[in-house]
Design an enzyme around this catalytic site. Sequence first.
Site, PDB file in Angstrom:
ATOM      1  N   SER A  92      -3.397 -12.973   3.142  1.00 62.10           N
ATOM      2  CA  SER A  92      -3.753 -12.616   1.758  1.00 62.10           C
ATOM      3  C   SER A  92      -2.614 -12.961   0.789  1.00 62.10           C
ATOM      4  O   SER A  92      -2.867 -13.286  -0.372  1.00 62.10           O
ATOM      5  CB  SER A  92      -4.152 -11.143   1.633  1.00 62.10           C
ATOM      6  OG  SER A  92      -3.032 -10.298   1.606  1.00 62.10           O
TER       7      SER A  92
ATOM      8  N   LYS B 200       0.796  -1.222   0.000  1.00 57.22           N
ATOM      9  CA  LYS B 200       0.000   0.000   0.000  1.00 57.22           C
ATOM     10  C   LYS B 200       0.830   1.276   0.000  1.00 57.22           C
ATOM     11  O   LYS B 200       0.300   2.358  -0.263  1.00 57.22           O
ATOM     12  CB  LYS B 200      -0.957  -0.025   1.183  1.00 57.22           C
ATOM     13  CG  LYS B 200      -2.096  -0.999   0.961  1.00 57.22           C
ATOM     14  CD  LYS B 200      -2.885  -0.550  -0.238  1.00 57.22           C
ATOM     15  CE  LYS B 200      -4.038  -1.454  -0.547  1.00 57.22           C
ATOM     16  NZ  LYS B 200      -4.910  -0.842  -1.550  1.00 57.22           N
TER      17      LYS B 200
HETATM   18  C1  LIG Z   1      -2.989  -7.348   3.131  1.00 57.80           C
HETATM   19  C2  LIG Z   1      -3.627  -6.891   1.870  1.00 57.80           C
HETATM   20  N1  LIG Z   1      -3.811  -7.755   0.890  1.00 57.80           N
HETATM   21  C3  LIG Z   1      -4.404  -7.410  -0.267  1.00 57.80           C
HETATM   22  C4  LIG Z   1      -4.837  -6.142  -0.496  1.00 57.80           C
HETATM   23  C5  LIG Z   1      -5.544  -5.828  -1.786  1.00 57.80           C
HETATM   24  O1  LIG Z   1      -4.897  -4.926  -2.634  1.00 57.80           O
HETATM   25  P1  LIG Z   1      -5.735  -3.908  -3.524  1.00 57.80           P
HETATM   26  O2  LIG Z   1      -6.427  -2.961  -2.579  1.00 57.80           O
HETATM   27  O3  LIG Z   1      -4.737  -3.219  -4.369  1.00 57.80           O
HETATM   28  O4  LIG Z   1      -6.746  -4.682  -4.305  1.00 57.80           O
HETATM   29  C6  LIG Z   1      -4.659  -5.211   0.507  1.00 57.80           C
HETATM   30  C7  LIG Z   1      -5.171  -3.859   0.335  1.00 57.80           C
HETATM   31  O5  LIG Z   1      -5.542  -3.191   1.265  1.00 57.80           O
HETATM   32  C8  LIG Z   1      -4.042  -5.583   1.723  1.00 57.80           C
HETATM   33  O6  LIG Z   1      -3.880  -4.709   2.726  1.00 57.80           O
END
Ligand SMILES: Cc1ncc(COP(=O)(O)O)c(C=O)c1O
Lengths: 354, 98
Positions: free
Chosen positions: A311, A94
């Site tokens: 994630s 981010k």
């Molecule tokens: C830990 C984590 N994984 C995945 C994502 C997803 O990314 P995006 O917001 O670019 O789709 C985020 C976004 O906040 C995240 O904090």
Amino acid sequence: MYIRAGAGLSEDASALGELTQGRSEQGKGRPERMHTMKKSLWTESLTGTEPIGRSLLGCIGNTALLRLERLGRNYPNAEFHGKAEWLNPGGSVKDRPALEMIRDAERTGRLQPGQTILDATSGNTGIAYAMIAAASGYHVKLCLPASASEERKQILAAYGAELVITPGDEGSDGAIIRAREIIAAEPGKYFYPDQYSNPANWRAHYKTTANEIWEQSGGRLTHFVAGLGTSGTFVGTTRRLKELNPAIRCVSLQPDAAFHGLEGWKHMPSAMVPDIYDATLADASLTVKTEDAYRLVKRAAREEGLLLSPSAAAALDGCFQVAASLQPGEQAVFVTIFPDSGTKYLSERFWDEV
Amino acid sequence: MAVKVLIPTPLRQFTGKQESIECGARTVGEALGDLTANFAELRKHLYTDEGEIRSFVNVYLNDKDIRFLDKENTRTKDGDTISIVPSIAGGSPNSTND
Ligand SMILES: Cc1ncc(COP(=O)(O)O)c(C=O)c1O
């Protein structure tokens, strides 16, 4: 770039811009190097007047592309790689969109000195805003659901961010609604990046993440796989990769149900769909079950030495799902994004249970 | 004894959009049992096939995490509130550190 002369406030912005240059030669062979040393080590810095070291925000991006050595061995025709986004100074992917949204707002006059940056975030974007704001002299106010972890709240507080806690059972949608109420009450006081609707979110990935992947894989990748949260990562990276080579298969991932434990991910059918999301981009869309991601978190730590977040492990699970459906004899080079590491998730129950 | 169970937004599609459900129960486990008996589709979201509460599902009795109380055997009394909060990273339903 660590010896670049004239380090200053705009160094980070030029780091983002630099990646977009020299991209016309596409597809064949190794793309040219992204960062060439501008001067030799000997002609610079020995004068004693140049600043040494790097600016913090200049360290955003250019993360390592890690190659998995063991976890993918069940798929001998496939190679698996992940961008280690925890290597960004704020600890997650981010940092990229947060920096791009803030710099874009400065350029267009939507963010003025003295204004407060306000947004809704489940954590990582907030940490990125808080870090960048502290390094650039802005105040930050964040709406986040109480269900965000104590570790996250403590990190945010440490950077000096002001926290507005919204009910945990309303999730990230509750935090978004609250942020909009605060802005509506006092519009001039705040800059609201609104990561769910701000094109600078996906453009950060279009300008940096995608070109780094292209470069670091020598243009060899066949598949790009990523989870959807705001969708900025998938949308921006996919748009650029498709320009570089339309044959790259881009697969988006979501939780298997509205109720899930994959921090950062959204279940699009049941959530507020982000404005920046473009459902037509993905060649395929798959789902990941929370427990499968948890199991892979533990395996990756023990078998690969990689401490992934849920994630990140879920993204890898998605790669394995695609690998399992390859045609016999089909060779694949996977690249995914590991949005952050497991360190902010150590108090989760799955370490003992799954 | 009546306790109130707060339903998180993503699960309200299985409770006919109701935000909270009154359950008769002496323990947290009984309350959730009563809930999933009345709204059968909730069951697979809250429990594993082995009948354990899924590891990302955090259950709070009046804002105290039941894993630090007596887990599902935690006794309830009239007027108690149970919240179900998906652990998006191990949190609690209010802003306090508990
Ligand atoms: C830990 C984590 N994984 C995945 C994502 C997803 O990314 P995006 O917001 O670019 O789709 C985020 C976004 O906040 C995240 O904090």
